[in-house]
Design a protein around this motif. Sequence first.
Motif, PDB file in Angstrom:
ATOM      1  N   LYS A 135      53.492 -25.362  77.676  1.00 52.55           N
ATOM      2  CA  LYS A 135      54.450 -25.486  76.836  1.00 52.55           C
ATOM      3  C   LYS A 135      55.821 -25.949  77.542  1.00 52.55           C
ATOM      4  O   LYS A 135      56.418 -26.729  77.252  1.00 52.55           O
ATOM      5  CB  LYS A 135      54.617 -24.793  75.648  1.00 52.55           C
ATOM      6  CG  LYS A 135      55.787 -25.136  74.793  1.00 52.55           C
ATOM      7  CD  LYS A 135      55.595 -23.980  73.688  1.00 52.55           C
ATOM      8  CE  LYS A 135      56.787 -24.275  72.669  1.00 52.55           C
ATOM      9  NZ  LYS A 135      57.226 -23.245  71.633  1.00 52.55           N
ATOM     10  N   THR A 136      56.063 -25.202  78.418  1.00 48.92           N
ATOM     11  CA  THR A 136      57.250 -25.214  79.202  1.00 48.92           C
ATOM     12  C   THR A 136      57.356 -26.585  80.107  1.00 48.92           C
ATOM     13  O   THR A 136      58.109 -27.590  79.957  1.00 48.92           O
ATOM     14  CB  THR A 136      57.638 -24.119  80.220  1.00 48.92           C
ATOM     15  OG1 THR A 136      57.733 -22.948  79.214  1.00 48.92           O
ATOM     16  CG2 THR A 136      58.823 -24.314  81.215  1.00 48.92           C
ATOM     17  N   VAL A 137      56.259 -26.628  80.833  1.00 43.79           N
ATOM     18  CA  VAL A 137      55.848 -27.781  81.433  1.00 43.79           C
ATOM     19  C   VAL A 137      55.946 -29.274  80.597  1.00 43.79           C
ATOM     20  O   VAL A 137      56.478 -30.201  80.995  1.00 43.79           O
ATOM     21  CB  VAL A 137      54.742 -28.005  82.441  1.00 43.79           C
ATOM     22  CG1 VAL A 137      54.381 -29.123  83.126  1.00 43.79           C
ATOM     23  CG2 VAL A 137      54.723 -26.781  83.449  1.00 43.79           C
ATOM     24  N   ASP A 138      55.135 -29.140  79.525  1.00 48.46           N
ATOM     25  CA  ASP A 138      54.958 -30.264  78.764  1.00 48.46           C
ATOM     26  C   ASP A 138      56.701 -30.716  78.208  1.00 48.46           C
ATOM     27  O   ASP A 138      56.762 -31.794  78.138  1.00 48.46           O
ATOM     28  CB  ASP A 138      54.240 -29.914  77.535  1.00 48.46           C
ATOM     29  CG  ASP A 138      53.781 -31.238  76.651  1.00 48.46           C
ATOM     30  OD1 ASP A 138      53.841 -32.232  77.245  1.00 48.46           O
ATOM     31  OD2 ASP A 138      53.738 -31.252  75.367  1.00 48.46           O
ATOM     32  N   THR A 139      57.176 -29.539  77.792  1.00 49.22           N
ATOM     33  CA  THR A 139      58.699 -29.813  77.442  1.00 49.22           C
ATOM     34  C   THR A 139      59.532 -30.654  78.399  1.00 49.22           C
ATOM     35  O   THR A 139      60.292 -31.452  78.392  1.00 49.22           O
ATOM     36  CB  THR A 139      59.538 -28.508  76.822  1.00 49.22           C
ATOM     37  OG1 THR A 139      58.646 -27.727  75.846  1.00 49.22           O
ATOM     38  CG2 THR A 139      60.908 -28.736  76.567  1.00 49.22           C
ATOM     39  N   LYS A 140      59.441 -29.939  79.984  1.00 53.35           N
ATOM     40  CA  LYS A 140      60.243 -30.487  80.900  1.00 53.35           C
ATOM     41  C   LYS A 140      59.984 -31.912  81.153  1.00 53.35           C
ATOM     42  O   LYS A 140      60.639 -32.718  81.613  1.00 53.35           O
ATOM     43  CB  LYS A 140      60.132 -29.610  82.178  1.00 53.35           C
ATOM     44  CG  LYS A 140      60.550 -28.222  81.907  1.00 53.35           C
ATOM     45  CD  LYS A 140      62.128 -28.279  82.211  1.00 53.35           C
ATOM     46  CE  LYS A 140      62.600 -26.936  82.104  1.00 53.35           C
ATOM     47  NZ  LYS A 140      63.973 -26.784  82.186  1.00 53.35           N
ATOM     48  N   THR A 141      58.517 -32.466  80.981  1.00 56.03           N
ATOM     49  CA  THR A 141      58.054 -33.665  81.386  1.00 56.03           C
ATOM     50  C   THR A 141      58.049 -34.539  80.151  1.00 56.03           C
ATOM     51  O   THR A 141      57.725 -35.706  80.052  1.00 56.03           O
ATOM     52  CB  THR A 141      56.759 -33.913  81.709  1.00 56.03           C
ATOM     53  OG1 THR A 141      55.570 -32.886  80.665  1.00 56.03           O
ATOM     54  CG2 THR A 141      56.779 -33.138  83.072  1.00 56.03           C
ATOM     55  N   LYS A 142      58.874 -34.153  79.040  1.00 51.67           N
ATOM     56  CA  LYS A 142      58.882 -34.611  77.587  1.00 51.67           C
ATOM     57  C   LYS A 142      57.639 -35.366  77.104  1.00 51.67           C
ATOM     58  O   LYS A 142      57.864 -36.444  76.680  1.00 51.67           O
ATOM     59  CB  LYS A 142      60.053 -35.875  77.780  1.00 51.67           C
ATOM     60  CG  LYS A 142      61.411 -35.379  78.346  1.00 51.67           C
ATOM     61  CD  LYS A 142      62.473 -36.129  78.530  1.00 51.67           C
ATOM     62  CE  LYS A 142      63.748 -35.562  78.905  1.00 51.67           C
ATOM     63  NZ  LYS A 142      64.831 -36.569  79.576  1.00 51.67           N
TER      64      LYS A 142
END
Length: 102
Positions: free
Chosen positions: A38-45
């Motif tokens: 979830k964090t990576v997905d948020t950071k990569t929009k």
Amino acid sequence: MGLLDTLKAKADRVKGKAGDFVHQHEDKIERGLDKAAKTVDTKTKGKYSDRIGTGTGKAKEALGRIAHKDTGAPGAGASDTGTPGTPPGAAPEAGKDREPGT
């Protein structure tokens, strides 16, 4: 006992301990994978959502294989790819799944 035999024995013990740890904490590890995804997905929009989901799924499958290796649970061990001799996730070679002359 030779050096390689000693190293193999120690590696087997470590592997067993790791499997026990994963079996004991599987739910926490899965939550950590989900949180990281979830964090990576948020950071990569959301740009790599499909790849993140695929990677997370494969990590969870591997986790399940490690955690349930000794229990004989379904899904523990070799997966059914539908084509003998084909590694999991690989497509069978063209023509090998057809009968000759077709």
